[in-house]
Write an enzyme that holds these catalytic residues in place. Structure first.
Site, mmCIF file in Angstrom:
data_model
loop_
_atom_site.group_PDB
_atom_site.id
_atom_site.type_symbol
_atom_site.label_atom_id
_atom_site.label_comp_id
_atom_site.label_asym_id
_atom_site.label_seq_id
_atom_site.Cartn_x
_atom_site.Cartn_y
_atom_site.Cartn_z
ATOM 1 C CD GLU A 1 -3.015 -0.190 2.459
ATOM 2 O OE1 GLU A 1 -4.068 -0.794 2.541
ATOM 3 O OE2 GLU A 1 -2.530 0.483 3.398
ATOM 4 N NE ARG B 1 -19.843 4.314 16.083
ATOM 5 C CZ ARG B 1 -18.873 5.184 16.250
ATOM 6 N NH1 ARG B 1 -19.146 6.445 16.553
ATOM 7 N NH2 ARG B 1 -17.604 4.844 16.104
#
Lengths: 184, 504
Positions: free
Chosen positions: B205, B298
């Site tokens: 990455e 949330r």
């Protein structure tokens, strides 16, 4: 009244204390306080009772150009003092207390204090063995409290005398977890 | 009070300050609030301030706040028609959302499908990449040969991170800054993976050198509308947990801000997301690129900073959206006005970050202009050992960042919380740190850049103040004790004593 005191609790200097001698004299209108740090000069203050007030259980001290809101609590020899987001612990001994302390400490003087749980929790892992010699700051065990695992470290160079807990034990605040002895 | 509340009664499946936050939202809307509490929380402020309160079991979360059966029982008992999960606990639990649906009770949050889609981190990244959201450039899968590794690096550029798929805790990870290091690092990562995790699969990455945590608040409704409420920066973290958050971010340039918003709206639409959510990005402070990390389905702890700069009540909006109403505002109505910053006040040692539960002796809350406090602390309350150590959130608003920071600093000075250790002084020292003030701080701030101002702050009060106060307290205690000793002497002794005194 004469006291000896140990000033500690500075979080940036864990485990360190400064010894003082203190004399407190109360007069009708003022407090006369003399302080002497070990090896230093006596410093004397006279604080008028108007400058030392207790308001709603909190001390307001007007001192040396500052107004301090102070929360002080404790009894016997242990006092905790909070002001301006700072906290210190002060051990205060008079004659009687000094004697009691020396009896309690006994042969442990110089051996470093034992490892005591600072809060209730659960032992996760013990990282040392009986008889190990630990460097100051070396991790001793891992304890879980408040959803987090906390590593507890030795505060001085010590030898592990005995381990009083094992993983999965629940412990109370103040419970002794590991006994240390001085390294000869 | 609104004439037409969307629900009759909301049960709050949470505790602490967020339970209070929801109680307040409900009360303003004319909705009754039902608190639930564990055995350890009987004296907690949310229980004292809610309209109703129900015990849901023993102190450990698993047996109470995470116990779906017990919460369902409480819902039945009180007849709530909706449940707000707060954050943490069951807020991102699809099974709970599903169970409520089955019971005919509205879950104030996204759909179970939304929660599931974002719950698995790897599939969430794939989903977002397909929706056109930038993700960290990399191999996208295992890299089996050194030749493949070279190809990947040529494509994504240096520096890169080689990570063992099974790795963790810094093991099986290698940063490569120069092509010449690639081969040895690749081999090392694989062999560490094999040695520590019995698996030598690795992937590659891009390595972000100056990482910042930037997140975007979003909202979707049941009618396909999607909006964003701009970004928050939450790079000040300790133990990988945020402690200071602000909006806007001092590092995100104007045009990047709009790109962040556009991309987030696209993602909300692709997910058919309903309710409040947050896209978390890793932000490269050198290249100003951002990459999707995960989505929180949330309300966030740090939602107040967004509320302060946009003027939108996020909890009430959650309630409206859950009731099926369309979003009460449009994208063009959302304006970032001024600057807001939040400090999480935790019961913990400010230097070691060890939790410090216990009895709160004194609690004086800060007040004054442009300060908001969401706190569940009160004098005499015992912070339990079972839950999160955060006891309060202190939020300051200002027309610009500098003013907001000064107000927060001032309010921290007014905040007295004694009996437990708190991180108030740590916050003050962060607010004085040059790297924080110039906005260049990264997620490594607490590990690398903090210490400087700390000792000075911890010694800003003269030692003599502590000694004088403790000495007078000890003196008074001794005096009081000798007086009471005198009072408990027997009558004969007192008579004897006064006689002796008279004679002298």
């Amino acid at each position: 009244m004469f006291f000896e005191a140990d000033l500690g609790g500075d979080l940036t200097r864990p485990g360190q204390t400064k010894p003082y001698k203190i004399e407190v004299n109360e007069t009708k209108n003022s407090w006369k306080i003399a302080l002497q740090e070990e090896g230093g000069e006596w410093v004397r203050y006279e604080i008028s009772k108007d400058d030392y007030r207790i308001v709603e259980n909190i001390v307001n001290l007007i001192w040396n150009g500052g107004s301090y809101l102070i929360d002080v609590y404790g009894s016997g020899i242990d006092y905790t003092v909070y002001t301006r987001s700072s906290v210190r612990t002060v051990k205060i001994y008079n004659d009687e207390a000094l004697l009691h302390e020396s009896l309690k400490k006994g042969s442990l003087i110089g051996g470093g204090e034992n490892l005591v749980a600072g809060m209730p929790g659960k032992i996760v892992k013990v990282l040392v063995n009986k008889g190990d010699v630990l460097k100051s700051g070396q991790p001793v065990l891992i304890m879980e409290a408040m959803k987090m695992e906390n590593e507890m470290r030795a505060s001085a160079e010590v030898r592990v005398k005995d381990i009083l807990v094992k993983p999965a034990d629940s412990v109370e605040s103040g419970q002794t977890l590991v006994l240390f002895e001085p390294v000869k | 009070m609104t004439s037409n509340p969307p629900f009759k009664k909301v049960l709050i499946a949470n505790r602490g300050e967020i339970a209070l936050r929801v109680i307040r939202a409900c009360r303003e809307l004319g909705i009754a609030s039902a608190a639930v509490y564990s055995d350890a929380d009987r004296n907690s402020l949310h229980v004292l301030l809610a309209d109703e309160a129900y015990n849901i079991g023993p102190a450990p979360s698993k047996e109470s706040y995470l116990n779906i059966d017990n919460i369902l029982k409480a819902i039945k008992q009180c007849g709530a028609d909706a449940v707000h999960p707060g954050y943490g606990f069951l807020s991102e639990n699809a099974e709970f959302a599903e169970a409520l649906k089955k019971a005919g009770v509205t879950f104030i949050g996204p759909t179970p499908d939304n929660i599931r889609a974002m719950g698995d981190k790897i599939s969430a990244i794939r989903l977002m990449r397909d929706a056109g959201v930038p993700t960290v450039p990399g191999s996208g899968g295992p890299v089996d040969t050194i030749e493949d590794a070279k190809k990947v690096v040529e494509k994504i550029g240096l520096p890169v991170m080689i990570k063992a798929t099974a790795g963790g805790g810094g093991k099986g990870m290698r940063i490569v800054r120069e092509m010449s290091e690639l081969e040895s690092s690749y081999r090392a990562a694989r062999s560490e993976g094999l040695n520590y995790f019995k698996n030598d699969t690795v992937y590659i990455e891009r390595f972000i050198q100056n990482p910042k945590h930037i997140e975007v608040q979003v909202f979707g409704d049941q009618h396909g509308n999607a909006v964003h409420l701009f970004e928050r920066e939450c790079s000040i973290q300790r133990r990988n947990q945020k402690i200071i958050e602000e909006s806007p971010s001092p590092s995100v340039p104007h045009e990047v801000r709009h790109r962040l918003g556009d991309v987030s709206i696209k993602a909300v639409k692709a997910l058919r997301y309903q309710g409040a959510g947050t896209f978390e990005f890793i932000f490269d402070n050198i290249t100003k690129e951002f990459f999707f990390m995960e989505m929180n389905t949330r309300l966030q702890v740090e939602h107040p900073v967004t509320e302060m700069v946009t003027g939108i009540d996020l909890v009430q909006e959650q309630i409206f959206v859950a009731a099926g109403r369309p979003l009460s505002f449009k994208q063009e109505d959302v304006v970032q006005r001024g600057h807001a910053i939040e400090a999480r006040i935790c019961a913990e040692d400010p230097l070691t970050y060890q939790p410090s539960p216990g009895l709160i002796r004194r609690c004086r809350h800060p007040q004054g202009p442009f300060i908001r406090l969401d706190s569940y602390a009160y004098p005499g309350y015992e912070v339990p050992i079972f839950y999160d150590p955060m006891v309060a959130k202190l939020i300051a608003w200002g027309p610009n960042r500098e003013t907001a920071i000064r107000r927060l600093d001032r309010a921290l000075t007014e905040f007295t919380l004694t009996g437990i250790k708190t991180n108030i002084l740590m916050h003050k020292s962060i607010l004085q740190s040059p790297k924080f003030l110039d906005g260049s701080y990264t997620t490594q701030f607490c590990d690398k850049d903090l210490e400087i101002k700390m000792p000075k702050l911890f010694r800003s009060v003269d030692d003599h103040v502590f000694l004088i106060t403790a000495a007078i307290a000890a003196y008074n205690e001794k005096r009081a004790k000798s007086v009471s000793d005198y009072n408990t002497l027997s009558r004969w002794q007192s008579v004897g004593r006064s006689t002796t005194l008279r004679d002298q």
